[in-house]
Design an enzyme around this catalytic site. Structure first.
Site, PDB file in Angstrom:
ATOM      1  CB  CYS A   1      -0.978  -0.013   1.177  1.00 58.70           C
ATOM      2  SG  CYS A   1      -0.208   0.038   2.811  1.00 58.70           S
TER       3      CYS A   1
ATOM      4  CG  HIS B   1      -4.412  -0.110   3.888  1.00 62.01           C
ATOM      5  ND1 HIS B   1      -3.710  -1.111   3.262  1.00 62.01           N
ATOM      6  CD2 HIS B   1      -5.273   0.377   2.956  1.00 62.01           C
ATOM      7  CE1 HIS B   1      -4.136  -1.239   2.013  1.00 62.01           C
ATOM      8  NE2 HIS B   1      -5.073  -0.349   1.804  1.00 62.01           N
TER       9      HIS B   1
ATOM     10  CG  HIS C   1      -6.696   0.341  -1.593  1.00 64.80           C
ATOM     11  ND1 HIS C   1      -6.849  -0.327  -0.393  1.00 64.80           N
ATOM     12  CD2 HIS C   1      -7.707  -0.118  -2.385  1.00 64.80           C
ATOM     13  CE1 HIS C   1      -7.898  -1.127  -0.448  1.00 64.80           C
ATOM     14  NE2 HIS C   1      -8.441  -1.032  -1.643  1.00 64.80           N
TER      15      HIS C   1
END
Length: 372
Positions: free
Chosen positions: A287, A335, A347
């Site tokens: 990520c 994240h 993402h």
């Protein structure tokens, strides 16, 4: 008269023991049957499985960020250690050059009549002792004295660099151990998630997929609400004063800056590439590796981990998000995704998934920043 009756047979004492043993065996058998009949722990519900899998993926995300940080620290420490070792090598070479010059002084004295006490002290393990002998210093020229002083300084500096290099190498070893531990942690979490999913039947997997779809639909609904709110706010902001012609409001889904547009274009071009923990491209990403690479394409250098990326730029409220902004998730900031407008983001989700668009409400939002 002697009796002619047959003597009675005595009953042995082993019979009761046999009876006890038989009873004991029967009891053990009954206990074993009871144990076999005892019901196993209840099988987790599909909802519990889904929650557990999500939690394992989140833990893997967190472990990945720790791995990324350790990897970066290891690279930095390795560069530092290499630089120090280069300095030690250069210092040693310079020290050897000075030794050769001093050797020429000894050779000259030998030719003039043998090695003097001065040279004996000069080549001792403690050249400083030479300077403590004032009567011998008078025998050397100014140039020779300068060379000896330089030799002692170089030797002290080189010893200091060697000690620093040793400490740096020890720190490098620690960083490498942390890196390996982080790698193992990620692999353990992902293996646990795969194992849990592998126990599901086809019917249970179908139910799990239905739960996942319901979660995504709810997240998309919230994204649509945000998009409507942003559009209304943009229209209100552009509303003209009374008596003036209305102007066309800018779209809330348009990037605010050229750099943001470049970062967003890069992120879009990575759609469909696999998530791989620790990866920074170009074939795969985790990520924070994706967001770092996207903004680098726009000329902005971001740190490697989510924990450092969240500190860059300006904090932005969710209602004020613009394309290119970074949205961070969970209380542990494990994240990150890039906002693309209309409540959506691009993402790299987790292992087994690919870079994709998703609602920012799919996960609990921690906060957002605008890098540039």
């Amino acid at each position: 008269m002697p009796s002619h009756r047959k003597p009675r047979t005595r009953i042995g004492t082993t019979a009761p023991a046999l009876g006890v043993t038989t009873a004991a065996l029967a009891s053990v058998s009954l206990l074993a049957q009871s144990a076999d009949a005892a019901p196993a722990g209840p099988k987790p519900s599909i909802e519990e499985v889904q929650k557990k899998v999500d939690d394992l993926y989140r833990q893997a995300d967190l472990a990945t960020q720790k791995y990324d940080a350790a990897k970066e620290a290891t690279a930095t420490q390795r560069a530092k250690a290499d630089a120090l070792l280069d300095q030690v090598a250069a210092g040693t070479a310079k020290l050897n050059d000075t030794r050769r010059v001093i050797g020429s002084y000894a050779a000259a004295q030998y030719r003039d009549g043998g090695v003097t006490p001065t040279m004996t002290l000069l080549f001792s393990d403690d050249p400083q002792a030479f300077f403590d002998q004032n009567q011998l210093m008078g025998r050397l020229s100014d140039e020779q004295q300068k060379t000896l002083s330089s030799f002692e300084t170089q030797r002290a500096e080189n010893a200091k660099k060697r000690a620093e290099a040793s400490r740096s190498l020890a720190a490098l070893t620690t960083s490498q151990q942390t890196l390996q531990a982080g790698k193992q942690d990620v692999q353990t979490k992902l293996a646990a998630a795969r194992t849990l999913l592998s126990t599901l039947t086809a019917q249970e997997k179908a139910r799990l997929a239905a739960i996942e779809k319901k979660k995504q639909d709810e997240a998309k609904r919230k994204a649509a609400e945000l998009a409507a709110q942003q559009a209304a706010a943009a229209a209100k902001k552009k509303a003209p004063p009374a008596g003036h012609a209305p102007s066309s409001p800018s779209s809330p889904s348009a990037p605010a800056t050229t750099k943001a547009a470049k970062a967003l274009a890069f992120a879009r071009a990575q759609m469909g590439k696999p998530y791989v923990w620790g990866a920074t491209g170009p074939a795969s990403y985790d990520c924070s590796g994706l967001t770092q690479a996207a903004w680098k394409a726009a000329g902005v250098d971001l740190p490697r981990t989510t924990w450092d990326q969240v500190k860059v730029g300006t904090r932005v409220a969710t209602a004020d998000l613009q394309p290119g902004d970074l949205v961070f998730f969970y209380d542990d900031i494990s994240h990150v995704g890039m906002y693309i407008g209309n409540g959506m983001m691009i993402h790299a989700p987790h292992s087994g998934a690919y870079v994709r668009e998703e609602s920012i409400y799919y996960m609990p939002i921690y906060g957002s920043v605008r890098p540039a």
